[in-house]
Every structure is written in structure tokens, then in C-alpha cells.
Design a protein around this motif. Structure first.
Motif, mmCIF file in Angstrom:
data_model
loop_
_atom_site.group_PDB
_atom_site.id
_atom_site.type_symbol
_atom_site.label_atom_id
_atom_site.label_comp_id
_atom_site.label_asym_id
_atom_site.label_seq_id
_atom_site.Cartn_x
_atom_site.Cartn_y
_atom_site.Cartn_z
ATOM 1 N N LEU A 41 0.852 -1.191 0.000
ATOM 2 C CA LEU A 41 0.000 0.000 0.000
ATOM 3 C C LEU A 41 0.885 1.237 0.000
ATOM 4 N N LEU A 42 0.710 2.102 -1.008
ATOM 5 C CA LEU A 42 1.445 3.366 -1.073
ATOM 6 C C LEU A 42 0.467 4.504 -0.852
ATOM 7 N N LEU A 43 0.795 5.377 0.105
ATOM 8 C CA LEU A 43 -0.088 6.474 0.468
ATOM 9 C C LEU A 43 0.377 7.803 -0.098
ATOM 10 N N ASP A 44 -0.532 8.520 -0.711
ATOM 11 C CA ASP A 44 -0.442 9.932 -1.068
ATOM 12 C C ASP A 44 0.118 10.237 -2.449
ATOM 13 N N ALA A 45 1.134 9.559 -2.923
ATOM 14 C CA ALA A 45 1.639 9.833 -4.268
ATOM 15 C C ALA A 45 2.366 8.610 -4.797
ATOM 16 N N CYS A 46 2.224 8.380 -6.088
ATOM 17 C CA CYS A 46 2.843 7.181 -6.656
ATOM 18 C C CYS A 46 4.266 7.443 -7.125
ATOM 19 N N LEU A 47 4.761 8.663 -6.996
ATOM 20 C CA LEU A 47 6.097 8.988 -7.472
ATOM 21 C C LEU A 47 7.137 8.507 -6.474
ATOM 22 N N LEU A 48 8.106 7.734 -6.936
ATOM 23 C CA LEU A 48 9.136 7.174 -6.078
ATOM 24 C C LEU A 48 10.474 7.838 -6.360
ATOM 25 N N PRO A 49 11.354 7.931 -5.351
ATOM 26 C CA PRO A 49 12.693 8.481 -5.603
ATOM 27 C C PRO A 49 13.394 7.722 -6.724
ATOM 28 N N GLU A 50 14.183 8.441 -7.504
ATOM 29 C CA GLU A 50 14.816 7.851 -8.681
ATOM 30 C C GLU A 50 15.658 6.622 -8.342
ATOM 31 N N ASP A 51 16.343 6.653 -7.206
ATOM 32 C CA ASP A 51 17.247 5.544 -6.893
ATOM 33 C C ASP A 51 16.680 4.618 -5.815
ATOM 34 N N LEU A 52 15.360 4.588 -5.695
ATOM 35 C CA LEU A 52 14.736 3.681 -4.737
ATOM 36 C C LEU A 52 14.698 2.281 -5.340
ATOM 37 N N ASP A 53 15.669 1.447 -4.982
ATOM 38 C CA ASP A 53 15.784 0.119 -5.586
ATOM 39 C C ASP A 53 15.393 -0.996 -4.617
ATOM 40 N N PHE A 54 14.675 -0.682 -3.550
ATOM 41 C CA PHE A 54 14.308 -1.710 -2.575
ATOM 42 C C PHE A 54 13.372 -2.753 -3.178
ATOM 43 N N PHE A 55 12.655 -2.369 -4.245
ATOM 44 C CA PHE A 55 11.739 -3.299 -4.888
ATOM 45 C C PHE A 55 12.401 -4.044 -6.045
ATOM 46 N N ARG A 56 13.696 -3.855 -6.214
ATOM 47 C CA ARG A 56 14.391 -4.455 -7.349
ATOM 48 C C ARG A 56 14.194 -5.966 -7.373
ATOM 49 N N GLY A 57 13.709 -6.472 -8.503
ATOM 50 C CA GLY A 57 13.530 -7.917 -8.686
ATOM 51 C C GLY A 57 12.290 -8.483 -8.021
ATOM 52 N N LYS A 58 11.473 -7.640 -7.391
ATOM 53 C CA LYS A 58 10.279 -8.127 -6.698
ATOM 54 C C LYS A 58 9.072 -8.098 -7.633
ATOM 55 N N HIS A 59 8.081 -8.903 -7.288
ATOM 56 C CA HIS A 59 6.799 -8.875 -7.979
ATOM 57 C C HIS A 59 5.810 -8.160 -7.068
ATOM 58 N N LEU A 60 5.235 -7.062 -7.555
ATOM 59 C CA LEU A 60 4.413 -6.203 -6.702
ATOM 60 C C LEU A 60 2.939 -6.234 -7.097
ATOM 61 N N ARG A 61 2.113 -6.207 -6.085
ATOM 62 C CA ARG A 61 0.700 -5.890 -6.233
ATOM 63 C C ARG A 61 0.510 -4.574 -5.486
ATOM 64 N N VAL A 62 0.221 -3.530 -6.217
ATOM 65 C CA VAL A 62 0.256 -2.174 -5.651
ATOM 66 C C VAL A 62 -1.153 -1.635 -5.428
ATOM 67 N N GLU A 63 -1.389 -1.148 -4.204
ATOM 68 C CA GLU A 63 -2.602 -0.405 -3.875
ATOM 69 C C GLU A 63 -2.182 1.047 -3.632
ATOM 70 N N PHE A 64 -2.842 1.974 -4.273
ATOM 71 C CA PHE A 64 -2.456 3.384 -4.219
ATOM 72 C C PHE A 64 -3.642 4.207 -3.729
ATOM 73 N N ILE A 65 -3.465 4.903 -2.598
ATOM 74 C CA ILE A 65 -4.505 5.775 -2.048
ATOM 75 C C ILE A 65 -3.955 7.193 -1.976
ATOM 76 N N THR A 66 -4.707 8.144 -2.496
ATOM 77 C CA THR A 66 -4.235 9.526 -2.487
ATOM 78 C C THR A 66 -5.390 10.494 -2.243
ATOM 79 N N SER A 67 -5.051 11.662 -1.738
ATOM 80 C CA SER A 67 -6.025 12.731 -1.548
ATOM 81 C C SER A 67 -5.854 13.804 -2.611
ATOM 82 N N ALA A 68 -5.186 13.458 -3.720
ATOM 83 C CA ALA A 68 -4.919 14.441 -4.771
ATOM 84 C C ALA A 68 -6.216 15.039 -5.302
ATOM 85 N N LYS A 69 -6.153 16.320 -5.618
ATOM 86 C CA LYS A 69 -7.306 16.998 -6.208
ATOM 87 C C LYS A 69 -7.578 16.404 -7.596
#
Length: 384
Positions: A41-69
Motif C-alpha cells: 500500500l502506497l499512500l499519497d503519491a505514486c512517485l518514487l525516488p529515482e534511486d529507490l531500488d528496494f523493490f528491485r527484482g520483486k513482484h508487486l501488487r500495488v494499492e495506491f490511495i491519495t487525496s490528490a485533487k
């Protein structure tokens, strides 16, 4: 002779088919199991830091919740978000599912978000962990969602999240638990007329200006500086949701920031900086942002370490990333607390901090939202 030759041809074909059948059967037995997917679950924005490699090689099921206008749905659409996640997992990983939920401004209510989370879990199964974007609101909401899901991380332990989101609550508890820490005099806008008038007298208004602030906001949203009773009366008529605001005495001075981390009641990083352009001037008056790291030649004799430690003790932080703001008063040359949040701050100072101090704040902030033991021991030792 021809019959015998035909027999051997048929026998050869049967032998080949049997071999293929055996090979297929063996392949089915030894084929590797599909890569298990992580339900994130990612909260507020789907934009990730450019060098965020913690998910490298993983298979993700992503839930995205935001309060964006609604206008920002174009920025946070599935195609753009998916490109960020695919970059994060790399060629060896995959984004198996992506689901988005737009809640308007209701994300400020953790109860509303938890209701959405419960629907997600019921429909698509348990969540492995929650990752908050680098914002006041997301970090605040994430604390409640993790508690609701029974998830813990040793690097995010804040018993009272409202102390790091609601400006009225944080200042009330700071005044109660650390009376020696200075903060501008304040009062809730929905207080009684007697309390409001007493505050105006203490603040020496209108001889001295006062400020209207939203209790829960960032980036100088909702700030109004009042210089006269006419300003004050007009403000009170205009603001209908008074429970969402406070007013405080205006303190002239330079805004300072403290970026840092605390782990198990001990400060790991304390990096102060001074703003030559205040957030109000930057966001409201469109002035260029100018910030510099502090040394003794800029602010001599000010113990930002002790100041920060007392604030965090008063607001009951055990562990967490924080961004503290205050004012170095022109009038008495003292440090005044302004506000604090459970996120990385510092505006454009992340790159200099990385170069000078070796502290990559945004990377550390994301890393420390994951459960301990999820990544390799070498990675965890590096970031802890």
C-alpha cells in the motif's frame, strides 16, 4: 520388407512421443514456483525516488490511495504510476496488479483511509506493508494504518501521531511537557470569545501582527498575516471551519530547520539549516528559496541538538524521521519552536546533505518504513 520398414518408422515415432511426454512430465515436476508477489500500500503519491531500488527484482501488487485533487489525477494516472513501479522493480521484477483510490480531501481522516484499506484487504488479501510518501499527511495516516493492520517497524515508533501533524496539539503538548522550550503564543480559532480576546491582549494586537494557520497543512497553506482589527474581523467572517485553524503571535526572525532521525530515544542525525527565504515568502510571495547549513559563524552558541532532543521527548517520539521548523527571534535572539512533521524536509538540501554528511534522507526515509528483517542484513546495517 516394406511392411517391416513401416513398422520401425511407427515404433520410432512412438518412442519420440513417449520421450516428449516424459520430458514434459519431468518439466512440470521441476519447474520453479511462480515468484510470490508483495501486496504493497502506497499512500499519497505514486512517485518514487529515482534511486529507490528496494523493490528491485520483486513482484508487486500495488494499492495506491491519495487525496490528490481531481486535476492531479492526470499526474497520478495508472500509466504514469506504473512506469515508476516498473522502473523500481527492474527487468527481474514485475508489477502484477495496480489499483488506485482517490479520496479527495478525506484522506486527512485516518478513519476514512482505514475503511478503504479494509475493503482492499477483504477483496484482494492481506497487505505486506505500508509505504507513505514524503508528506505530513501521508506519514500521519500511515501511523494509524500500520497500527490497524498490526504492522510494526522499529524505525517508526510514534505513540501520538497527532503531535506531529496537528499544530494545535503539538504546541499544546509541547507547552505542557517542555515549558522551557519557547513557542509563539497561540489559541484555537474556535475558542471562546473571552479566550480569543485574552490572546489578542497578550499578543499586543494590533500593535503587533498575528498569523492565521491551518492546524493540519504544509507549505504555508492557509496562512494569513493580520495587521489590524479590520483584518481580524474579516478573517473571522470568512473562515467557516474555525475548528481547523489556530492563530498565533507573529515572531520576526529567521526560520531554521532541523533534519534528522531518532532511533530508540537517541538522536542519530541532527542537521540544522537556516532559511534566508521563509516558507511564507517562498510559497506566498514567490521569492526564490535560499537555505544554507548552519555553522558557528552563522548562529553562534545555539544548541540545536539539545533543543531538538527536548522537543522530541515532549512529543513522545521513540523512533522516526522528522523535519522540525522554528524561528531564531530578532527580538531576544532565542530559538522558538514552530512545527514538526514525520517526514524528510529541508526543501532542496537533500543533495548537499548526502554529499557533506553522507545522509541520503529520502532513501533512508523510505527504507525505514519496511519491516525489520525484510532486506539483507548488510542493507539494514547500512541504513540503521
Amino acid at each position: 520388407m516394406k511392411a517391416l520398414k513401416g513398422f520401425w518408422v511407427i515404433l520410432s515415432l512412438v518412442s519420440i512421443l513417449v520421450s516428449f511426454a516424459r520430458a514434459a512430465s519431468l518439466s512440470e515436476r521441476v519447474a520453479p514456483e511462480p515468484e510470490p508477489s508483495l501486496h504493497v500500500l502506497l499512500l499519497d503519491a505514486c512517485l518514487l525516488p529515482e534511486d529507490l531500488d528496494f523493490f528491485r527484482g520483486k513482484h508487486l501488487r500495488v494499492e495506491f490511495i491519495t487525496s490528490a485533487k481531481p486535476a492531479l489525477k492526470r499526474v497520478f494516472n495508472s500509466e504514469i504510476c506504473m512506469s515508476h513501479y516498473r522502473r523500481a522493480v527492474g527487468d527481474a521484477g514485475a508489477v502484477v496488479e495496480f489499483h488506485s483510490n482517490f479520496l479527495g480531501t478525506k484522506m486527512a481522516s485516518h478513519q476514512e483511509v482505514i475503511r478503504v484499506v479494509d475493503r482492499i484487504v477483504k477483496k484482494r488479501g492481506p497487505l505486506d506493508f505500508v509505504v507513505a510518501n514524503n508528506s505530513d499527511q501521508a506519514a500521519y495516516i500511515a501511523s494509524f494504518v500500520r497500527a490497524h493492520l498490526g504492522q510494526q517497524t522499529p524505525w517508526q515508533n510514534v505513540p501520538k501521531p497527532e503531535n506531529f501533524y496537528d499544530k494545535y496539539q503539538m504546541k499544546t503538548n509541547l507547552r505542557k511537557n517542555a515549558p522551557d522550550i519557547r513557542t509563539a503564543d497561540f489559541v484555537a480559532l474556535d475558542a471562546s470569545e473571552i479566550e480569543l480576546n485574552q490572546f489578542l491582549q497578550r499578543a499586543d494586537f494590533p500593535q503587533q501582527p498575528i498569523i492565521l494557520k491551518k492546524r493540519r497543512s504544509a507549505g504555508s497553506v492557509g496562512i494569513l498575516v493580520m495587521h489590524s482589527m479590520k483584518d481580524y474581523i474579516a478573517m473571522k467572517k470568512k473562515v467557516k471551519d474555525k475548528h481547523n485553524y489556530l492563530i498565533e503571535k507573529f515572531i520576526r526572525g529567521r526560520v531554521f530547520r532541523v533534519a534528522g532521525e531518532r532511533i530508540d530515544h537517541k538522536l542519530k542525525f541532527v542537521i540544522p539549516s537556516i532559511n534566508f527565504t521563509s516558507p511564507y515568502e517562498h510559497y506566498k510571495l514567490a521569492k526564490p528559496r535560499a537555505t544554507t547549513s548552519i555553522d558557528d559563524t552563522i548562529v553562534a552558541g545555539k544548541d540545536f541538538y539539545q533543543f531538538t532532543d527536548k522537543v522530541l521527548d515532549a512529543l513522545e517520539m521513540v523512533s522516526g524521521t522528522f523535519h522540525l521548523e522554528g524561528i531564531l527571534s530578532d527580538q531576544d535572539d532565542e530559538l522558538y519552536f514552530m512545527e514538526i512533521a514525520l517526514r524528510v524536509g529541508e526543501g532542496n538540501m537533500d543533495a548537499p546533505h548526502r554529499e557533506v554528511f553522507g545522509y541520503h534522507a529520502k532513501r533512508a526515509y523510505f527504507f525505514k518504513q519496511f519491516p525489520q528483517g525484510y532486506f539483507s542484513e548488510e542493507d539494514e546495517q547500512h541504513y540503521v
